[in-house]
Design an enzyme around this catalytic site. Structure first.
Site, PDB file in Angstrom:
ATOM      1  N   THR A 276      -0.058   3.465  -4.905  1.00  0.00           N
ATOM      2  CA  THR A 276       1.426   3.674  -4.914  1.00  0.00           C
ATOM      3  C   THR A 276       1.846   4.727  -5.712  1.00  0.00           C
ATOM      4  O   THR A 276       1.679   4.547  -6.864  1.00  0.00           O
ATOM      5  CB  THR A 276       2.344   2.516  -4.962  1.00  0.00           C
ATOM      6  OG1 THR A 276       1.776   1.499  -4.009  1.00  0.00           O
ATOM      7  CG2 THR A 276       3.787   2.722  -5.110  1.00  0.00           C
TER       8      THR A 276
ATOM      9  N   HIS B 279       0.679  -1.126  -0.092  1.00  0.00           N
ATOM     10  CA  HIS B 279       0.074  -0.027  -0.216  1.00  0.00           C
ATOM     11  C   HIS B 279       0.824   1.190  -0.046  1.00  0.00           C
ATOM     12  O   HIS B 279       1.821   1.310   0.704  1.00  0.00           O
ATOM     13  CB  HIS B 279      -0.740   0.093   1.145  1.00  0.00           C
ATOM     14  CG  HIS B 279      -1.542   1.263   1.252  1.00  0.00           C
ATOM     15  ND1 HIS B 279      -1.684   2.265   2.366  1.00  0.00           N
ATOM     16  CD2 HIS B 279      -2.580   2.011   0.441  1.00  0.00           C
ATOM     17  CE1 HIS B 279      -2.336   3.165   2.520  1.00  0.00           C
ATOM     18  NE2 HIS B 279      -2.902   3.004   1.079  1.00  0.00           N
ATOM     19  N   SER B 280       0.440   2.176  -0.813  1.00  0.00           N
ATOM     20  CA  SER B 280       1.296   3.575  -0.954  1.00  0.00           C
ATOM     21  C   SER B 280       2.874   3.485  -1.029  1.00  0.00           C
ATOM     22  O   SER B 280       3.149   2.643  -1.871  1.00  0.00           O
ATOM     23  CB  SER B 280       0.802   4.397   0.397  1.00  0.00           C
ATOM     24  OG  SER B 280       1.580   5.448   0.512  1.00  0.00           O
ATOM     25  N   MET B 281       3.645   3.833  -0.200  1.00  0.00           N
ATOM     26  CA  MET B 281       5.005   3.672  -0.400  1.00  0.00           C
ATOM     27  C   MET B 281       5.415   2.177  -0.202  1.00  0.00           C
ATOM     28  O   MET B 281       6.536   1.843  -0.332  1.00  0.00           O
ATOM     29  CB  MET B 281       5.716   4.666   0.629  1.00  0.00           C
ATOM     30  CG  MET B 281       5.408   6.252   0.420  1.00  0.00           C
ATOM     31  SD  MET B 281       5.956   6.495  -1.253  1.00  0.00           S
ATOM     32  CE  MET B 281       7.854   6.459  -1.031  1.00  0.00           C
TER      33      MET B 281
END
Length: 857
Positions: A153, A124-126
């Site tokens: 991301t 998730h995300s970074m």
């Protein structure tokens, strides 16, 4: 919690590895005798490892449905909720820890039957970027990962490039994936973006780089994912039920029955992901479907020869409709199995052998649709539609047969629009092809000829060059507004245009109007698009405006001997025509090879505007609008500073009796000790901490001087009122005091501007300070520290400036140079700081360093 090797635990004391479980499954796996398929979840910026629960819980329910024939073991990494989107110094450390976790996870399955050799990752995300960065490690084996799914991301670039470590990390990862694309073909990657509701990471950043491997990478927006059809915010994408279901269904379809692990076939992995995330035919996934089907058995056969035909009934038995083929056929049906066939061997009333055309179906929110062209099926004589038996439910089939494709559902309404202010009055609907264009299409359904068919209409904005479609369901009759905005711009070599598709009953009349044909009528939509794409660059424009104001104040100090007020000087000097034309000229000239060669020979970096232009994400009007926004924010920040100073100085006067204004020495032994102490603090702990301390000290000094000036000024007025006919000596002393106060006022105005500048420097360095404070229990020294070297310079500058006055600067020979430097630095800041916010403090330090020299020389 999974016990890690002592060496790993000692090297990464802040990180942990967990296995998710619930109920009996958790009890059975306490001894870590695992037999499932490993999946590793990586949280993002400030994310919790407990976010894996959504995936793990749904996967467990799915495994129970298949009696645990297959099941997944979900692991999660605890990154201590680090702010890696704002501080990039720990990204490399996180990547190396994940590598160690993968090795630990695979060891748990050693000597087990059907032991896995690779791990699937959901980031998730970074966390998704950290997963991609694994492949850049020298000792990492690419075969340890076969599937990577990222959620919201930012793959293309950081949202806020606040330090060099962050931008360097992105450059290394993206360059590796582009240069080593051939070596990554065995890794299947899916990137899911959140859509317009994700205000933290816009979806354009979540698309994998275009030069990445196309046959093993897929980028979609959640609003286009079948069975989801909705936008999510940055956090809810982790627990959005529709997306989680699509992900888990894909996981189970990816299992190889022979190895009981995720399949090693990259083509099958891509076909499964396309099935669940791109185009769902409303059928259970089949790797090799049967090409032909025998339609035998006791069925009712009905021949249909009408061009427009609808069948609706309750409690039907198994029926086959034999339909004569026309040039174009559009059929809709609400069902989730094979339902439409192409007849290859038929007699007058039945079909003996057919090919399954249900795989060409497209699933929509209220129905599934298939559009067939006769020219694509020369060997077919009829179309067969099967209605399965239903009890208590209503079966509905809508058929359109025509020699020409004149139905509104398939008429493209888009045209290429390459200019931002393009106009065309002869078209029905204009749809965007640049990311700056945003239109509002308003389909209004009119009267219904058949009132029994009040079936909802489906509006789909189809973007042919990316999977970012948006779908809206509306009742009939209705008035619906469809916002037509893009996440990524149209590629230069792509001539396709966006389309507005309307799936509705042919008995309904429509009128489609475009309420946003000209930007002159709705300029705010263009502004919103620019803010959505470039809000992260606003600090550069704000500081640039303040820097221009600072240069203007130094110029008025030369010409009039007085320092002008910040707000008035901002209005006079902060003009976009002073900085923008030069940058536009450089961007234009960089299109020529000879200029580019000269530019590179001078070792100058590429202008940020040129990079953004090559990505179809920039044009001069963007910079102008951002500059105006920066001017407004800088103006109100100056007003806020002046008002706050007056307010707090009044409060200070009520609490403490101020001393008399007097001129301070620039350099004293005490101040040298303070500088050395803060420099040592910066070197041994955190540079941003030292900057924050000296900033507060400067703020306190200015506040104290302002209260002294206010008190002494009021005292002089009081004395003048008491005796207007005093002696000459008293008058001389009063004049001297007035001169001192006037000098103090000028100095105060200069200090307010310098404080305004350094406020943004402190804000840009604040993330590393927060990161350091949060991890203080693990390490006293921030390593690496993006602000350590600049902090020492800032401490030296501010220690001198806080004790300086305009009287020292006015007599300096360097003042003319110091007054001219802010303008070229503002231009340089806008040229090289938009995509590199960490460079802003360097542009601020240099003119203030000249200011310090003016105080000394």
């Amino acid at each position: 919690k999974i016990k890690l090797p002592k060496k790993t635990a000692r090297r990464y004391p802040a990180y942990e590895l967990y296995l998710y479980g619930e109920g009996n499954y958790a009890e059975e796996n306490k001894n870590l005798l695992l037999t499932g398929i490993p999946v590793l979840f990586l949280p993002g910026n400030a994310g919790s490892y407990k976010q894996v629960r959504s995936l793990g819980s749904i996967a467990l329910r799915k495994a129970e449905d298949v009696d645990f024939k297959y099941h997944f073991n979900f692991f999660s990494v605890n990154f201590n909720e680090e702010l890696v989107a704002l501080y990039g110094g720990s990204l490399q450390r996180q990547t190396k820890f994940v590598h160690e976790c993968i090795k630990v996870i695979l060891k748990l399955y050693r000597n087990r039957e059907f032991a896995p050799t690779s791990v699937a990752i959901v980031g998730h995300s970074m966390g998704g970027l950290v997963a991609r960065a694994l492949l850049t490690l020298k000792n990492f084996k690419p075969e340890l990962i076969n599937l990577l799914i990222t959620q919201a991301t930012p793959h293309v670039a950081p949202v806020m490039p606040l330090d060099k470590y962050l931008t360097d990390f992105y450059t290394a990862v993206n360059n590796h994936w582009i240069l080593k694309a051939q070596d990554l073909r065995n890794l299947t990657t899916l990137s899911v973006a959140g859509g317009f509701r994700d205000y933290q990471v816009r979806s354009g950043l979540a698309f994998l780089p275009r030069l990445s491997q196309h046959d093993s990478a897929l980028s979609v927006v959640s609003s286009a994912v079948p069975r989801a059809w909705a936008s999510t915010d940055h956090l809810s994408i982790v627990w959005c039920k529709e997306l989680i279901l699509a992900t888990i269904r894909a996981f189970f379809d990816l299992i190889d029955e022979n190895t009981r692990q995720i399949t090693e076939d990259p083509k099958k992995r891509m076909s499964v992901l396309n099935h669940h995330f791109v185009r769902h035919p409303a059928k259970i996934f089949e790797e090799n479907p049967e090409p032909f089907t025998e339609l035998t058995g006791a069925f009712m056969w009905i021949t249909v020869k009408a061009s427009k035909w609808t069948y609706s009934a309750y409690n039907v038995s198994n029926i086959f409709f034999l339909i004569v083929m026309y040039n174009f056929m559009v059929l809709t049906l609400q069902d989730t199995s094979s339902w439409i066939y192409g007849c290859m061997n038929s007699n007058s009333s039945t079909c003996l052998k057919a090919t399954d055309l249900s795989w060409r179906t497209e699933l929509l929110p209220t129905t599934k649709v298939v559009i067939l062209k006769l020219q694509d099926y020369p060997s077919l004589s009829h179309i067969v539609v099967q209605v399965p038996p239903t009890v208590g439910n209503k079966s509905l089939i809508v058929l359109n047969l025509t020699d020409e494709l004149d139905i509104f559902a398939s008429r493209p309404l888009g045209i290429p629009v390459r200019g931002t202010l393009a106009m065309n009055l002869s078209i029905l609907c204009v749809l965007p092809s640049w990311v700056w264009q945003a239109f509002l299409a308003s389909p209004e359904s009119g009267r219904m000829l058949n009132l029994n068919l009040k079936k909802p209409s489906v509006y789909r904005l189809h973007i042919p060059w990316s999977y970012e479609d948006s779908i809206i369901v509306a009742k009939i009759p209705s008035f619906t507004e469809i916002s037509a905005k893009l996440h990524i711009a149209q590629p230069q070599n792509d001539s396709r245009v966006p389309e507005l598709n309307i799936y509705s009953s042919s008995d309904c009349q429509y009128e489609v109007s475009n309420t946003n044909l000209f930007y002159s009528y709705y300029p705010y939509i263009l502004v919103f698009q620019i803010i959505r794409f470039h809000a992260g660059a606003l600090p550069v424009y704000i500081v640039s405006n303040i820097l221009l104001t600072y240069g203007g104040q130094l110029s008025t100090l030369i010409s009039t001997g007085q320092c002008s007020d910040f707000s008035l000087e901002l209005v006079r000097t902060a003009k976009p025509y002073k900085v923008e034309p030069l940058i536009s000229i450089v961007v234009f000239l960089q299109g020529f090879n000879w200029f580019r060669e000269i530019w590179e020979s001078l070792s100058l970096p590429e202008v940020d505007a040129a990079v953004l232009s090559s990505q179809d994400a920039w044009f001069p009007l963007v910079s102008l609008i951002l500059f105006l926004f920066g001017t407004g924010i800088a103006y109100w920040s100056g007003v806020f500073f002046s008002t706050s100073l007056r307010l707090f100085s009044s409060l200070w006067l009520t609490l403490i009796r101020p001393t008399v204004l007097q001129k301070d020495k620039l350099i004293t032994p005490r101040r040298l000790c303070e500088v050395l102490s803060l420099a040592l603090l910066s070197w041994t702990t955190c540079g941003a901490f030292a900057v924050f301390i000296i900033y507060l000290q400067y703020l306190f000094k200015v506040l104290k001087n302002h209260s002294k000036e206010t008190s002494q000024n009021s005292s002089i007025h009081t004395v003048k009122k008491q005796s207007s006919m005093d002696s000459i000596s008293e008058a001389t002393q009063s004049l001297s005091n007035s001169t001192t106060i006037a000098e103090a006022v000028n100095s105060l105005k200069m200090h307010v501007t310098i404080l305004n500048l350094f406020t943004w420097v402190v804000l840009l360095n604040l993330p590393s300070l927060i990161y350091w404070l949060k991890n203080l229990r693990y390490n006293v020294r921030l390593d690496p520290d993006p602000c350590r070297s600049t902090a020492i310079i800032i401490v030296c500058i501010l220690e001198i400036l806080m004790n300086s006055s305009t009287s020292e600067v006015k007599s300096s020979k360097l003042l003319k140079i110091a007054a001219k430097v802010p303008l070229p630095l503002s231009v340089a800041m806008l040229a090289f700081g938009r995509m590199h916010l960490y460079k802003v403090p360097h542009f601020v330090i240099f003119p203030l360093l000249l200011h310090v020299l003016c105080c000394i020389v």
